[in-house]
Enzyme design. Structure first.
Site, PDB file in Angstrom:
ATOM      1  N   HIS A  91       7.478  23.958 -22.276  1.00 24.53           N
ATOM      2  CA  HIS A  91       6.351  23.647 -23.169  1.00 24.53           C
ATOM      3  C   HIS A  91       5.973  22.185 -22.990  1.00 24.53           C
ATOM      4  O   HIS A  91       6.542  21.474 -22.160  1.00 24.53           O
ATOM      5  CB  HIS A  91       6.697  24.013 -24.612  1.00 24.53           C
ATOM      6  CG  HIS A  91       7.916  23.322 -25.149  1.00 24.53           C
ATOM      7  ND1 HIS A  91       7.946  21.974 -25.420  1.00 24.53           N
ATOM      8  CD2 HIS A  91       9.158  23.790 -25.415  1.00 24.53           C
ATOM      9  CE1 HIS A  91       9.144  21.647 -25.873  1.00 24.53           C
ATOM     10  NE2 HIS A  91       9.901  22.732 -25.865  1.00 24.53           N
ATOM     11  N   HIS A 113       8.681  19.409 -22.747  1.00 21.66           N
ATOM     12  CA  HIS A 113       9.342  19.275 -21.441  1.00 21.66           C
ATOM     13  C   HIS A 113       8.410  18.577 -20.454  1.00 21.66           C
ATOM     14  O   HIS A 113       8.837  17.728 -19.661  1.00 21.66           O
ATOM     15  CB  HIS A 113       9.709  20.651 -20.873  1.00 21.66           C
ATOM     16  CG  HIS A 113      10.648  21.427 -21.746  1.00 21.66           C
ATOM     17  ND1 HIS A 113      10.325  22.649 -22.262  1.00 21.66           N
ATOM     18  CD2 HIS A 113      11.889  21.134 -22.203  1.00 21.66           C
ATOM     19  CE1 HIS A 113      11.332  23.091 -22.997  1.00 21.66           C
ATOM     20  NE2 HIS A 113      12.295  22.180 -22.981  1.00 21.66           N
ATOM     21  N   CYS A 141      26.364  25.048 -34.040  1.00 19.00           N
ATOM     22  CA  CYS A 141      24.939  25.413 -33.927  1.00 19.00           C
ATOM     23  C   CYS A 141      24.704  25.908 -32.501  1.00 19.00           C
ATOM     24  O   CYS A 141      24.875  25.136 -31.550  1.00 19.00           O
ATOM     25  CB  CYS A 141      24.023  24.234 -34.237  1.00 19.00           C
ATOM     26  SG  CYS A 141      22.296  24.623 -33.822  1.00 19.00           S
ATOM     27  N   CYS A 182      21.890  24.047 -30.584  1.00 20.80           N
ATOM     28  CA  CYS A 182      22.327  22.738 -30.060  1.00 20.80           C
ATOM     29  C   CYS A 182      23.435  22.883 -29.034  1.00 20.80           C
ATOM     30  O   CYS A 182      23.690  21.971 -28.275  1.00 20.80           O
ATOM     31  CB  CYS A 182      22.913  21.859 -31.152  1.00 20.80           C
ATOM     32  SG  CYS A 182      21.767  21.142 -32.302  1.00 20.80           S
ATOM     33  N   CYS A 240      21.520  23.593 -39.609  1.00 17.33           N
ATOM     34  CA  CYS A 240      21.607  22.527 -38.607  1.00 17.33           C
ATOM     35  C   CYS A 240      20.458  21.541 -38.838  1.00 17.33           C
ATOM     36  O   CYS A 240      19.314  21.957 -39.002  1.00 17.33           O
ATOM     37  CB  CYS A 240      21.502  23.133 -37.203  1.00 17.33           C
ATOM     38  SG  CYS A 240      21.001  21.931 -35.956  1.00 17.33           S
ATOM     39  N   HIS A 259      17.794  21.994 -35.800  1.00 16.20           N
ATOM     40  CA  HIS A 259      17.073  23.259 -35.631  1.00 16.20           C
ATOM     41  C   HIS A 259      16.749  23.978 -36.938  1.00 16.20           C
ATOM     42  O   HIS A 259      16.042  24.987 -36.931  1.00 16.20           O
ATOM     43  CB  HIS A 259      17.875  24.196 -34.709  1.00 16.20           C
ATOM     44  CG  HIS A 259      17.939  23.678 -33.315  1.00 16.20           C
ATOM     45  ND1 HIS A 259      18.972  22.893 -32.853  1.00 16.20           N
ATOM     46  CD2 HIS A 259      17.053  23.778 -32.298  1.00 16.20           C
ATOM     47  CE1 HIS A 259      18.737  22.556 -31.601  1.00 16.20           C
ATOM     48  NE2 HIS A 259      17.577  23.071 -31.237  1.00 16.20           N
ATOM     49  N   LYS A 286       8.047  19.447 -34.372  1.00 17.82           N
ATOM     50  CA  LYS A 286       8.438  19.257 -32.981  1.00 17.82           C
ATOM     51  C   LYS A 286       8.028  20.510 -32.201  1.00 17.82           C
ATOM     52  O   LYS A 286       8.333  21.621 -32.622  1.00 17.82           O
ATOM     53  CB  LYS A 286       9.948  19.067 -32.928  1.00 17.82           C
ATOM     54  CG  LYS A 286      10.541  19.044 -31.542  1.00 17.82           C
ATOM     55  CD  LYS A 286      12.034  18.753 -31.625  1.00 17.82           C
ATOM     56  CE  LYS A 286      12.708  18.807 -30.283  1.00 17.82           C
ATOM     57  NZ  LYS A 286      13.245  20.113 -29.929  1.00 17.82           N
ATOM     58  N   LYS A 302      10.693  25.660 -27.969  1.00 16.08           N
ATOM     59  CA  LYS A 302      10.688  27.050 -27.538  1.00 16.08           C
ATOM     60  C   LYS A 302      11.755  27.870 -28.255  1.00 16.08           C
ATOM     61  O   LYS A 302      11.844  29.064 -28.083  1.00 16.08           O
ATOM     62  CB  LYS A 302      10.855  27.156 -26.017  1.00 16.08           C
ATOM     63  CG  LYS A 302      12.156  26.600 -25.464  1.00 16.08           C
ATOM     64  CD  LYS A 302      12.201  26.813 -23.982  1.00 16.08           C
ATOM     65  CE  LYS A 302      13.035  25.835 -23.186  1.00 16.08           C
ATOM     66  NZ  LYS A 302      14.243  25.292 -23.749  1.00 16.08           N
TER      67      LYS A 302
HETATM   68  O1  ME8 Z   1      18.457  19.759 -24.741  1.00 21.11           O
HETATM   69  N1  ME8 Z   1       8.770  16.216 -27.701  1.00 21.11           N
HETATM   70  O2  ME8 Z   1      17.451  21.148 -23.202  1.00 21.11           O
HETATM   71  P1  ME8 Z   1      16.060  21.436 -23.911  1.00 21.11           P
HETATM   72  C1  ME8 Z   1       9.244  15.467 -26.713  1.00 21.11           C
HETATM   73  N2  ME8 Z   1      19.711  21.455 -21.935  1.00 21.11           N
HETATM   74  N3  ME8 Z   1      10.173  15.877 -25.831  1.00 21.11           N
HETATM   75  C2  ME8 Z   1      10.624  17.116 -25.956  1.00 21.11           C
HETATM   76  C3  ME8 Z   1      10.180  17.974 -26.981  1.00 21.11           C
HETATM   77  C4  ME8 Z   1       9.200  17.482 -27.874  1.00 21.11           C
HETATM   78  N4  ME8 Z   1       8.687  18.207 -28.848  1.00 21.11           N
HETATM   79  N5  ME8 Z   1      10.825  19.143 -26.853  1.00 21.11           N
HETATM   80  C5  ME8 Z   1      11.647  19.030 -25.768  1.00 21.11           C
HETATM   81  C6  ME8 Z   1      18.481  20.405 -23.714  1.00 21.11           C
HETATM   82  N6  ME8 Z   1      11.511  17.808 -25.224  1.00 21.11           N
HETATM   83  C7  ME8 Z   1      19.704  20.375 -22.827  1.00 21.11           C
HETATM   84  C8  ME8 Z   1      19.735  19.061 -22.089  1.00 21.11           C
HETATM   85  S1  ME8 Z   1      20.838  17.369 -20.329  1.00 21.11           S
HETATM   86  C9  ME8 Z   1      22.320  17.189 -19.595  1.00 21.11           C
HETATM   87  C10 ME8 Z   1      20.924  18.881 -21.180  1.00 21.11           C
HETATM   88  C11 ME8 Z   1      12.213  17.327 -24.026  1.00 21.11           C
HETATM   89  O3  ME8 Z   1      15.397  22.492 -23.089  1.00 21.11           O
HETATM   90  C12 ME8 Z   1      13.040  16.108 -24.342  1.00 21.11           C
HETATM   91  O4  ME8 Z   1      13.321  15.430 -23.142  1.00 21.11           O
HETATM   92  O5  ME8 Z   1      16.221  21.668 -25.359  1.00 21.11           O
HETATM   93  C13 ME8 Z   1      14.287  16.736 -24.896  1.00 21.11           C
HETATM   94  O6  ME8 Z   1      15.383  15.835 -24.890  1.00 21.11           O
HETATM   95  C14 ME8 Z   1      14.488  17.881 -23.938  1.00 21.11           C
HETATM   96  O7  ME8 Z   1      13.137  18.311 -23.637  1.00 21.11           O
HETATM   97  C15 ME8 Z   1      15.315  19.003 -24.519  1.00 21.11           C
HETATM   98  O8  ME8 Z   1      15.227  20.090 -23.645  1.00 21.11           O
END
Ligand code: ME8
Length: 659
Positions: free
Chosen positions: A19, A22, A127, A130, A145, A148, A292, A295
């Protein structure tokens, strides 16, 4: 500053499609990588997907799929999105790849050999979204949590622990004495968190299967965060030449995962004996109607959002560079920001089309009409206070915006570029070149004014290249220039940079779409959250991919004699709209060749003179009639109205073989 630069994004969970959140982190990483390459550094950018853990196992089961198939399906959606956004990572790592699994097991054993891993039992509140335990204190009312807002679960299991408590003092010292955590607010939060005391961390699970096996104890899988965080390292380990990139220069994360990256991750690295990343930068959230964007199902509330936040849909309607511009320019890096589609369009209109594009569009016609399509020279004797002011301001912007990029304030760097473009437009207005053009006596003064405006366009386009790579290249192309990014060569402007006098310009269609009220209304309608996908005037830059051609042996390829040639002259072929007749120097004793090429819709003849092109030199001659015979063919690609001829990023002697 090191001469290598290594930027990473989080590796994203594959429990759904990418989304706009990301897209945001990944576009910033891509822009940083482009900025540092422009500065001549060896730059590398890693992204990828995080594919193990209970969350993925459950989602796959709910769909009746094997976890790996489910992960692959979604990993492919991430991988496919990046080119649409003009994002070009150097590597894309999946945690299910053999290179990563082997690396994680090796680092586990290294930490274990340091005495930092031991077996115990753990009972806690988990969670699943998380993939982390929570303490009672952290939970919201109703046992939810805090990230979330979903219920946590009680898990009790035999587990391996990592001796996190041992690293408490070292972490506090790191936070206090270095710029490891940025920005300041996050650093203070993490100092406060660690000061409360750190407990050892559970880093294995027995309650599910989908993960990397703990070396020597296959009943356990490695905790998904121990697994995932090491991706930044394992992605470099297959090739010893990549060791130069360690440690990362900057790791981008949003605030949701700052603790994992600034407490657990450096502790794992200290234990593993590896140098620590220079900076973990935690940016804010992109919000959609105050929530926020996410997904994780069950979040985001009912559809209060009236416009789409689907990145592919946004790119389809607006083009990649317009979306990139908004994300990098509008969002203060580090702060939360409401993502608003009307603002994306408003910025594109006011800043890209009406300020930067306008400066280019209003100036090139003077070069074409008065100076025969060649950039005029500056007459120093005719330069006064206004020119001095422009030159001084240009130098200041070049230096200051470069410094702002270096300190993760790209939104401010872009604002400075805009200021310079505005000053260029004011200069244009006050110097009134349309009046100077009326009298031959003012020709030198006119040339001086136009040269100054073109210098502003060149400098601004170069500085915007990390942000809007396609559009910046198109602007520079119209100035008859190419951006040169190569290692060891700092291409970031140090001053207001003039286009060399006599450069042949190549005017074309306006680089930026000028939205009128009707187009804007159509775009907004197409971008309503529930609107079906439609093609719009700013359709995506991604071209259709031609079908693959059957494999050939190298010997077959070697039969094609490709040579570098310099175009000496070019002219239209009468009554043939598509054709240009070129005289091309291939360094042959017999003199230059005549080559007829179907590129007339994309190139004005004068724009080709002096260009080095790639020629198929041993193609049988082709007779176009009326005595016109072509002795070779130029390589080119793209649709006929906007194709590009193949060329090199540095000069070679005519006749050099291309292989
Ligand atoms: O946390 N605004 O994956 P994830 C800005 N797999 N950035 C956002 C966002 C938003 N609303 N939503 C997501 C994970 N992001 C783990 C990470 S790393 C070793 C493992 C971005 O799919 C932002 O960079 O939940 C956030 O930290 C990341 O996507 C979380 O992606």
């Amino acid at each position: 500053m090191r001469d290598t630069f290594y930027v990473t994004t989080p590796i994203y969970y594959v429990n759904g499609a990418p989304h706009i959140g990301h897209a945001y982190t990944t576009v910033v990483a891509d822009a940083l990588r482009r900025f540092h390459s422009l500065r001549g550094r060896r730059a590398r950018f890693l992204t990828g997907t995080d594919e193990h853990g209970l969350k993925i196992e459950r989602e796959a089961a709910a769909r009746g799929m094997k976890p790996l198939d489910f992960a692959t399906e979604n990993a492919d959606r991430f991988r496919a999105l990046w080119p649409l956004l003009g994002v070009a990572p150097d590597d894309f790592i999946r945690t299910t790849e053999a290179r990563h699994i082997a690396g994680v097991q090796k680092w586990w054993q290294t930490c274990a050999a340091r005495g930092d891993i031991y077996l115990g039992r753990y009972k806690g509140l988990y969670c699943v979204a998380c993939e982390g335990y929570k303490t009672e204190k952290e939970l919201l009312d109703g046992g939810l949590c805090p990230v979330h807002e979903r219920p946590v679960e009680t898990l009790e299991e035999e587990t391996y622990f990592f001796r996190l408590s041992k690293y408490q003092d070292a972490l506090l010292k790191l936070f206090r004495e270095t710029s490891f955590i940025q920005p300041e607010t996050r650093r203070n939060e993490m100092i406060a968190f660690v000061e409360q005391g750190l407990e050892d961390l559970s880093i294995s699970r027995t309650s599910f299967e989908w993960g990397i096996k703990v070396p020597g104890d296959p009943r356990h899988v490695v905790y998904v965060w121990f697994d995932a965080l090491f991706n930044y390292r394992t992605a470099l380990e297959a090739d010893p030449a990549l060791e130069a990139f360690w440690p990362p220069t900057v790791q981008l994360v949003a605030k949701d995962i700052v603790r994992f990256h600034t407490v657990y991750w450096p502790a794992f690295l200290m234990s593993a004996g590896l140098p620590l990343p220079e900076t973990v930068f935690s940016h804010g959230y992109l919000l959609s109607a105050g929530r926020k964007t996410s997904k994780t199902p069950g979040q985001g509330g009912p559809a209060a959002v009236s416009y789409t936040t689907n990145p592919a849909k946004l790119v389809g309607a607006l083009g990649a560079d317009v979306l990139r511009y908004y994300l990098l320019r509008d969002v203060v890096f580090g702060n939360d920001s409401e993502f608003q589609v009307p603002n994306v369009i408003a910025r594109a209109r006011a800043e890209l089309a009406e300020t930067v594009g306008n400066l280019l569009n209003r100036t090139l016609p003077f070069v074409t009409r008065v100076f025969d399509g060649r950039v005029p020279s500056v007459d120093a004797a005719l330069c006064g206070e206004r020119e001095a002011e422009l030159v001084a301001h240009g130098a200041k912007v070049a230096v200051d915006s470069g410094a702002l990029w270096e300190t993760f304030a790209h939104h401010r760097a872009i604002e400075l570029c805009l200021e310079l473009a505005r000053l260029g437009n004011q200069y244009f207005d006050t110097q009134a070149p349309w009046k100077l053009a009326k009298s031959e006596a003012d020709r030198a003064r006119l040339g001086t004014v136009i040269a100054h405006v073109l210098a502003v366009v060149r400098t601004v386009a170069t500085m915007l290249a990390p942000v809007i790579p396609v559009k910046a290249a198109a602007m520079l192309g119209q100035l008859g220039l190419q951006l040169e990014a190569r290692e060891g060569h700092d291409a970031w402007p140090a001053a207001l940079t003039f286009v060399p006098a006599d450069t042949v310009i190549a005017p074309g269609e306006p680089v930026f779409l000028k939205y009128d009220a009707k187009t804007e209304a159509e775009l907004l309608a197409a971008l309503k959250a529930d609107a079906p996908a439609v093609a719009t005037p700013a359709a995506p830059e991604a071209p259709k991919v031609d079908a693959p051609v059957a494999e050939i042996a190298f010997d077959d390829f070697a039969k094609v004699d490709l040579r570098l040639g310099t175009v000496l002259s070019a002219e239209k072929v009468p009554k043939k709209d598509m054709l240009l007749k070129l005289s091309v120097d291939l360094g042959e004793a017999a003199g230059p060749r005549t080559i007829v090429s179907g590129i007339a819709l994309a190139y004005k003849p004068e724009a080709l003179v002096g260009k080095q092109v790639v020629v198929v030199a041993n193609l049988a001659p082709r007779d176009f009639g009326k005595g016109l015979v072509s002795h070779g063919m130029l390589l080119a690609c793209g649709p006929k109205e906007s194709l590009g001829v193949a060329t090199f990023d540095r000069a070679f002697a005519p006749g050099t073989r291309v292989k």
